[in-house]
Design an enzyme around this catalytic site. Structure first.
Site, PDB file in Angstrom:
ATOM      1  CG  ASP A 449      -0.322   0.113   2.520  1.00 28.54           C
ATOM      2  OD1 ASP A 449       0.846   0.551   2.574  1.00 28.54           O
ATOM      3  OD2 ASP A 449      -0.968  -0.230   3.534  1.00 28.54           O
ATOM      4  CB  ALA A 450      -0.031   4.834  -0.103  1.00 31.40           C
TER       5      ALA A 450
END
Ligand SMILES: *[C@@H]1O[C@H](CO)[C@@H](O)[C@H](O)[C@H]1NC(C)=O
Ligand SMILES: *[C@@H]1O[C@H](CO)[C@@H](O)[C@H](O)[C@H]1NC(C)=O
Ligand SMILES: *[C@@H]1O[C@H](CO)[C@@H](O)[C@H](O)[C@H]1NC(C)=O
Length: 614
Positions: A449-450
């Site tokens: 994820d980010a």
């Protein structure tokens, strides 16, 4: 390859412990070793998990298994590589001998290898290993770990090393067996049973007269992992060769005895083995499949002039194979097994394991299931399509051994790691093809994820028959040990293939674990224990109307539940969370620090430091 490792070792002594990942290894190592984090018993035995209220592969967190001991050896080997001190490695092997290889093996002197164990209505073959093992090591006993130990003797059997049912006051780890039925229906039984506890016949579920006896079982992937770890110690510890040579010779001995896992359960012919009577028992090695199978078991009677028996196992699972153990026993001179035909057997095993990976590899790249020489574990006649897709006359086993229909992804990472290490050691192109395909698959299934946190397969499902199997990921998650083992797989591959993209994924996985899952005890997640509703499950009692008593007085009968025969759980510091769940509250959430996962993370960090000097 050896010059490369020597070069790495020189770097290691000078600088590896000051690299970033070397530092992380040491930080993780110190957390594991810190006594207040409770990974080890007072004897120094690694528990299954730091927390006690853990019911999964073992039914109590402070039980342990041979897997934990093998991880302990591997962790300490890596510590030697990073810090230049191999004495913890030697001690870790001593723990195996002190607490997991049973010394109580009566009547092995009366064992007849021409009749390893009769079974009603079964043609049984001969044990072709006993005589050469005895000639090489001067012992009648088996040098293999029993798989399960009640470290704190909480059940109170007191099957401490060398003793039989010495009771709750006996001090030290106590050998136990898991009972039959699933984990939540089962109840533990003593490995050595002199009828002091349980029913009239102890824990033997028979009516009439019974014999006081003992029985052990191995989970041979653990032996193989310990040998693999010893092999790496032999490479990393070349400047300390004299310090570790005694341990390495013990690893060789373990490899010699591990060959029992290569044999059909009843030493019957391997290949087209149909019919308990019709499939013949054989005297020579045609009863060997040469794969690391699901088990080795042995036991006997307790009294004088008694008997002793041994069994191999007919079910071979992809997740247990270990090319590095085979390679080490064959090529590392300080680890050569001494028995007459060991080198020949391990040579065949190495080739057979590679063939099995090829056979089981799915179209996507993951491996599927395994093979069996005994259809339905009863030498039945399999459906024609299974015969058409056979492997050395053995059949694809949809649910090999006792694995679930929805198998755990971790076995993929465990086994692929050894394939990658073997490729790293040898550069073998055939093995490169296998591991490359697996890596392409796994990378396509990992997401970040980010923030850099990860998500990867948690469970998988296979379909079809070889060579047409395919695989689907049925659940994704954040399993700590799966992530670290996958990172290590990618690291070994990337180091050999000089593949920067694969290396980058390895680094991202290690960084995700470090940045998002660190706790004061190691690396872990808070897990929701949905299965804990099962504490009130009724037990499975193998014999109608059987009733027995545990050392602490807990009664086992048809009314008993998982909890009622483990009344000590109610004293657990975390018990109130489970009780409130049982009373209708929200599911139990606990943070679990499994020893094997903590060790696996540390080893992955150390391997990354060694391979890339970062
Ligand atoms: C082990 O090897 C290191 C060098 O890597 C050396 O400094 C140390 O003295 C050796 N230990 C023993 C006991 O030989
Ligand atoms: C997977 O294999 C099964 C059984 O052979 C088959 O029915 C199915 O179509 C296959 N799926 C894919 C995506 O190949
Ligand atoms: C179990 O006990 C019940 C009640 O005493 C009896 O009717 C039954 O026959 C017993 N079953 C066996 C297998 O002994």
């Amino acid at each position: 390859m050896k010059p490369l490792l020597v070069a790495l070792l020189v770097i290691s002594v000078a600088t590896i412990h000051s690299t970033e990942y070397g530092q992380r290894f040491l930080e993780q190592y110190q957390k594991i070793l810190n006594p207040s984090n409770k990974y080890f018993s007072k004897e120094g035995v690694p528990y299954h998990s730091a927390e006690t209220l853990v019911v999964e592969s073992t039914d109590y967190g402070h039980e342990t298994d041979s897997e934990a001991f093998s991880y302990n050896v591997y962790l300490k080997a890596m510590y030697g590589a990073i810090q230049g001190d191999f004495s913890p490695f030697n001690s870790a092997w001593d723990m195996i001998e002190k607490y997991m290889i049973p010394t109580l093996q009566p009547n092995t002197d009366r064992y007849n290898p021409a009749n390893p164990g009769s079974s009603p209505g079964m043609a049984v073959g001969q044990d072709p290993l006993f005589n050469e093992l005895k000639a090489a090591y001067g012992t009648n006993d088996i040098y293999i770990m029993h798989w399960l130990s009640d470290v704190d003797n909480i059940y109170g059997f007191g099957n401490v090393q060398g003793g039989c049912e010495l009771g709750p006051d006996a001090d030290g780890p106590s050998f136990v067996n898991l009972g039959s039925g699933s984990l939540w229906q089962g109840f533990n039984t003593p490995t050595c049973d002199n009828f002091r506890y349980g029913g009239e016949n102890g824990f033997q579920f028979t009516t009439g007269t019974a014999t006081k006896s003992y029985g052990y079982g191995a989970g041979p992937d653990a032996e193989a992992r310990a040998i693999q770890a010893a092999f790496w110690a032999s490479q990393w510890g070349q400047l300390n060769a004299s310090l570790i040579s005694n341990t390495l010779s013990k690893a060789a001995k373990l490899g010699d005895f591990l060959r029992y896992s290569f044999f059909d359960q009843h030493f019957k012919q391997v290949g087209n083995c149909i019919g308990k009577e019709a499939c013949p028992g054989v005297a020579d090695k045609s009863s060997a499949h040469y794969l690391i199978s699901w088990g080795i078991s042995w036991g006997g009677s307790l009294g004088e002039y008694g008997y002793h028996w041994r069994m191999g196992n007919s079910v071979c699972y992809y997740g247990y194979q270990n090319l590095v153990a085979a390679y080490g026993l064959l090529h590392e001179s300080s680890m050569k097994p001494k028995a007459a035909t060991a080198i020949d057997d391990w040579t065949k095993s190495l080739e057979r394991q590679i063939e099995m990976y090829e056979y089981l590899q799915t179209k996507e790249g993951a491996f599927a299931a395994g093979v069996t020489n005994s259809w339905n574990k009863n030498y039945e006649d399999p459906p024609q399509e299974y015969k058409d897709s056979s492997f050395h006359g053995m059949w694809f086993d949809y649910k090999p051994g006792y694995a679930d229909e929805n198998p755990w992804f971790g076995f993929q990472a465990w086994t692929a790691d050894r394939v990658a290490q073997y490729y790293y050691l040898t550069g073998d192109q055939r093995v490169k093809t296998i591991i490359q395909k697996w890596i392409n698959w796994v990378i396509s299934e990992i997401t970040f994820d980010a923030n850099g946190d990860f998500r990867m397969p948690a469970s998988i499902k296979w379909q079809g028959l070889p060579p047409q199997t395919n695989i689907t990921v049925t659940a994704y998650g954040q399993s700590i040990g799966s992530a670290s083992a996958t990172a290590r797989t990618l690291s070994y591959y990337a180091a050999k293939a000089n593949d920067a993209e694969v290396k980058a994924v390895a680094k991202k996985l290690l960084d995700a674990l470090w940045n998002h899952h660190r706790t004061d005890r190691g690396i872990a997640n808070t897990e929701t224990m949905w299965s804990y509703t099962n504490f009130n499950n009724k037990l499975y009692i193998p014999l109608a109307n059987w009733t027995g008593t545990y050392p602490n007085g807990d009664v086992i009968n048809s009314d008993s539940t998982f909890l009622s025969v483990r009344s000590w759980f109610k004293q657990d510091p975390d018990w109130s969370i489970v009780q409130s769940y049982l009373d209708g509250g929200s599911p139990t959430k606990i943070t679990i620090h499994r020893f094997w996962e903590q060790a696996d993370v540390a080893i992955a960090l150390g391997a990354y430091a060694l391979l890339f000097n970062e």
